[in-house]
Design an enzyme around this catalytic site. Sequence first.
Site, PDB file in Angstrom:
ATOM      1  N   SER A   1       7.212  -5.906 -11.103  1.00 55.89           N
ATOM      2  CA  SER A   1       7.850  -4.612 -10.773  1.00 55.89           C
ATOM      3  C   SER A   1       9.575  -4.872 -10.639  1.00 55.89           C
ATOM      4  O   SER A   1       9.943  -5.986 -10.225  1.00 55.89           O
ATOM      5  CB  SER A   1       7.171  -3.893  -9.515  1.00 55.89           C
ATOM      6  OG  SER A   1       7.925  -3.049  -9.285  1.00 55.89           O
TER       7      SER A   1
ATOM      8  N   TYR B   1       4.892  -4.118  -0.958  1.00 55.97           N
ATOM      9  CA  TYR B   1       4.662  -4.320  -2.198  1.00 55.97           C
ATOM     10  C   TYR B   1       5.807  -5.190  -3.058  1.00 55.97           C
ATOM     11  O   TYR B   1       5.435  -5.828  -3.959  1.00 55.97           O
ATOM     12  CB  TYR B   1       4.588  -2.551  -2.760  1.00 55.97           C
ATOM     13  CG  TYR B   1       4.436  -2.539  -4.217  1.00 55.97           C
ATOM     14  CD1 TYR B   1       3.441  -2.688  -4.865  1.00 55.97           C
ATOM     15  CD2 TYR B   1       5.744  -2.186  -5.039  1.00 55.97           C
ATOM     16  CE1 TYR B   1       3.383  -2.424  -6.121  1.00 55.97           C
ATOM     17  CE2 TYR B   1       5.478  -2.034  -6.378  1.00 55.97           C
ATOM     18  CZ  TYR B   1       4.323  -2.244  -7.054  1.00 55.97           C
ATOM     19  OH  TYR B   1       4.117  -2.034  -8.169  1.00 55.97           O
TER      20      TYR B   1
HETATM   21  P1  NDP Z   1      -3.219   2.529 -11.633  1.00 56.59           P
HETATM   22  O1  NDP Z   1      -3.219   2.734 -10.317  1.00 56.59           O
HETATM   23  O2  NDP Z   1      -2.735   3.793 -12.558  1.00 56.59           O
HETATM   24  O3  NDP Z   1      -4.006   1.810 -12.535  1.00 56.59           O
HETATM   25  C1  NDP Z   1      -4.788   0.407 -11.790  1.00 56.59           C
HETATM   26  C2  NDP Z   1      -5.609  -0.107 -12.833  1.00 56.59           C
HETATM   27  O4  NDP Z   1      -5.964  -1.294 -12.168  1.00 56.59           O
HETATM   28  C3  NDP Z   1      -6.906   0.647 -12.919  1.00 56.59           C
HETATM   29  O5  NDP Z   1      -7.476   0.394 -14.181  1.00 56.59           O
HETATM   30  C4  NDP Z   1      -7.894   0.145 -11.501  1.00 56.59           C
HETATM   31  O6  NDP Z   1      -9.168   0.211 -12.019  1.00 56.59           O
HETATM   32  C5  NDP Z   1      -7.262  -1.323 -11.571  1.00 56.59           C
HETATM   33  N1  NDP Z   1      -7.481  -2.063 -10.406  1.00 56.59           N
HETATM   34  C6  NDP Z   1      -6.983  -1.580  -9.050  1.00 56.59           C
HETATM   35  N2  NDP Z   1      -7.272  -2.194  -8.078  1.00 56.59           N
HETATM   36  C7  NDP Z   1      -7.970  -3.330  -8.717  1.00 56.59           C
HETATM   37  C8  NDP Z   1      -8.460  -4.425  -8.272  1.00 56.59           C
HETATM   38  N3  NDP Z   1      -8.670  -4.694  -7.067  1.00 56.59           N
HETATM   39  N4  NDP Z   1      -9.276  -5.324  -9.158  1.00 56.59           N
HETATM   40  C9  NDP Z   1      -9.228  -5.097 -10.417  1.00 56.59           C
HETATM   41  N5  NDP Z   1      -8.719  -3.859 -11.036  1.00 56.59           N
HETATM   42  C10 NDP Z   1      -8.089  -3.120 -10.077  1.00 56.59           C
HETATM   43  O7  NDP Z   1      -1.657   1.576 -11.638  1.00 56.59           O
HETATM   44  P2  NDP Z   1      -0.696   1.372 -12.944  1.00 56.59           P
HETATM   45  O8  NDP Z   1      -1.196   1.613 -14.257  1.00 56.59           O
HETATM   46  O9  NDP Z   1       0.635   2.381 -12.483  1.00 56.59           O
HETATM   47  O10 NDP Z   1      -0.188  -0.131 -12.600  1.00 56.59           O
HETATM   48  C11 NDP Z   1      -0.411  -1.347 -13.177  1.00 56.59           C
HETATM   49  C12 NDP Z   1       0.323  -2.440 -12.888  1.00 56.59           C
HETATM   50  O11 NDP Z   1       1.674  -2.020 -12.905  1.00 56.59           O
HETATM   51  C13 NDP Z   1       0.303  -2.768 -10.997  1.00 56.59           C
HETATM   52  O12 NDP Z   1       0.380  -4.093 -11.151  1.00 56.59           O
HETATM   53  C14 NDP Z   1       1.516  -2.052 -10.712  1.00 56.59           C
HETATM   54  O13 NDP Z   1       2.034  -2.662  -9.586  1.00 56.59           O
HETATM   55  C15 NDP Z   1       2.499  -2.183 -11.780  1.00 56.59           C
HETATM   56  N6  NDP Z   1       3.645  -1.337 -11.721  1.00 56.59           N
HETATM   57  C16 NDP Z   1       3.419   0.191 -11.809  1.00 56.59           C
HETATM   58  C17 NDP Z   1       4.546   0.829 -12.094  1.00 56.59           C
HETATM   59  C18 NDP Z   1       4.383   2.551 -12.145  1.00 56.59           C
HETATM   60  O14 NDP Z   1       5.553   3.349 -11.890  1.00 56.59           O
HETATM   61  N7  NDP Z   1       3.225   2.904 -12.567  1.00 56.59           N
HETATM   62  C19 NDP Z   1       6.110   0.261 -11.919  1.00 56.59           C
HETATM   63  C20 NDP Z   1       5.931  -1.065 -11.427  1.00 56.59           C
HETATM   64  C21 NDP Z   1       4.773  -1.702 -11.667  1.00 56.59           C
HETATM   65  P3  NDP Z   1     -10.273   1.241 -11.640  1.00 56.59           P
HETATM   66  O15 NDP Z   1      -9.770   2.631 -12.508  1.00 56.59           O
HETATM   67  O16 NDP Z   1     -11.503   0.875 -11.546  1.00 56.59           O
HETATM   68  O17 NDP Z   1      -9.647   1.654 -10.060  1.00 56.59           O
END
Ligand code: NDP
Length: 246
Positions: free
Chosen positions: A141, A155
């Site tokens: 991030s 975070y």
């Molecule tokens: P979302 O919360 O929209 O989606 C998260 C995804 O990860 C879902 O598929 C979820 O599965 C899965 N997940 C969550 N926790 C776990 C876990 N403990 N084990 C396995 N799978 C897990 O997040 P984003 O798509 O926004 O974020 C993805 C990545 O990008 C993260 O690392 C986040 O920190 C990073 N990021 C996001 C930003 C943003 O603005 N959106 C900005 C910068 C970085 P399930 O559906 O089963 O819950």
Amino acid sequence: NQPLIDKVALVTGGSRGIGAAIAKRLAQEGAVVAFTYTSSSQKAEDLAQAIQATGGQALAIRADSADVEAVKNAIAQTVKTFGRLDILVNNAGVAALAPIDQFSLDEFDRLIAVNIKGVFVATQEALRHMGKGGRIIMIGSINSDVVPFVGGSVYALTKGAIASFTRGLARDLGERGITVNNIQPGPIDTDMNPADGAFAEQLKKAIAIGRYGQADEIADMVAYLASPGAAFVTGASLKIDGGITA
Ligand code: NDP
């Protein structure tokens, strides 16, 4: 033109958001794709079927990144099903915002377990199977470098760890022809950070492009880093943030 034909990829956290866009995109590039999730079983199944419907191969695996054995099993299952592993995308991540005086130890432990320990375990396990041309791609991030709001310290700590881990890994793995890179998204429209959320109006003012990014725009960079053409890119943290840090 499918540059990832014959490659096998594992994307952690692929049922929704950025991870789902990455899984879809890698499949379009020709890769066979496994992805993990924790609770969205229906969305995970729908995504696997959507990939299969376009002629690809996909496998949804329930595996909590905070659970060491589950992560090890997910990698073992990917290799058992598809015979190899070439690309690991460490995307699964969780966010929790609170000023430091109110940040609970339980939340701290959860963020460390998913955002750091889960990435370490997946990386170490994946490397047992990866050969020359292997690719490890982190989703970090911009908050590892800038934290333009209150409550993001823990975070940011986890994503900062990912940026340094990436640099060290690039040194460990360069000789083996395996690259390691860290994509640092700015605000991307997902359930974690919706573009119509309360937080968004304030953030949008700081984004040079004036809008949130889309998950597909992160997937484009993943496709590039996974490709043979990116063999000389390693140890890098690459921002895709609409200029919010410019
Ligand atoms: P979302 O919360 O929209 O989606 C998260 C995804 O990860 C879902 O598929 C979820 O599965 C899965 N997940 C969550 N926790 C776990 C876990 N403990 N084990 C396995 N799978 C897990 O997040 P984003 O798509 O926004 O974020 C993805 C990545 O990008 C993260 O690392 C986040 O920190 C990073 N990021 C996001 C930003 C943003 O603005 N959106 C900005 C910068 C970085 P399930 O559906 O089963 O819950």
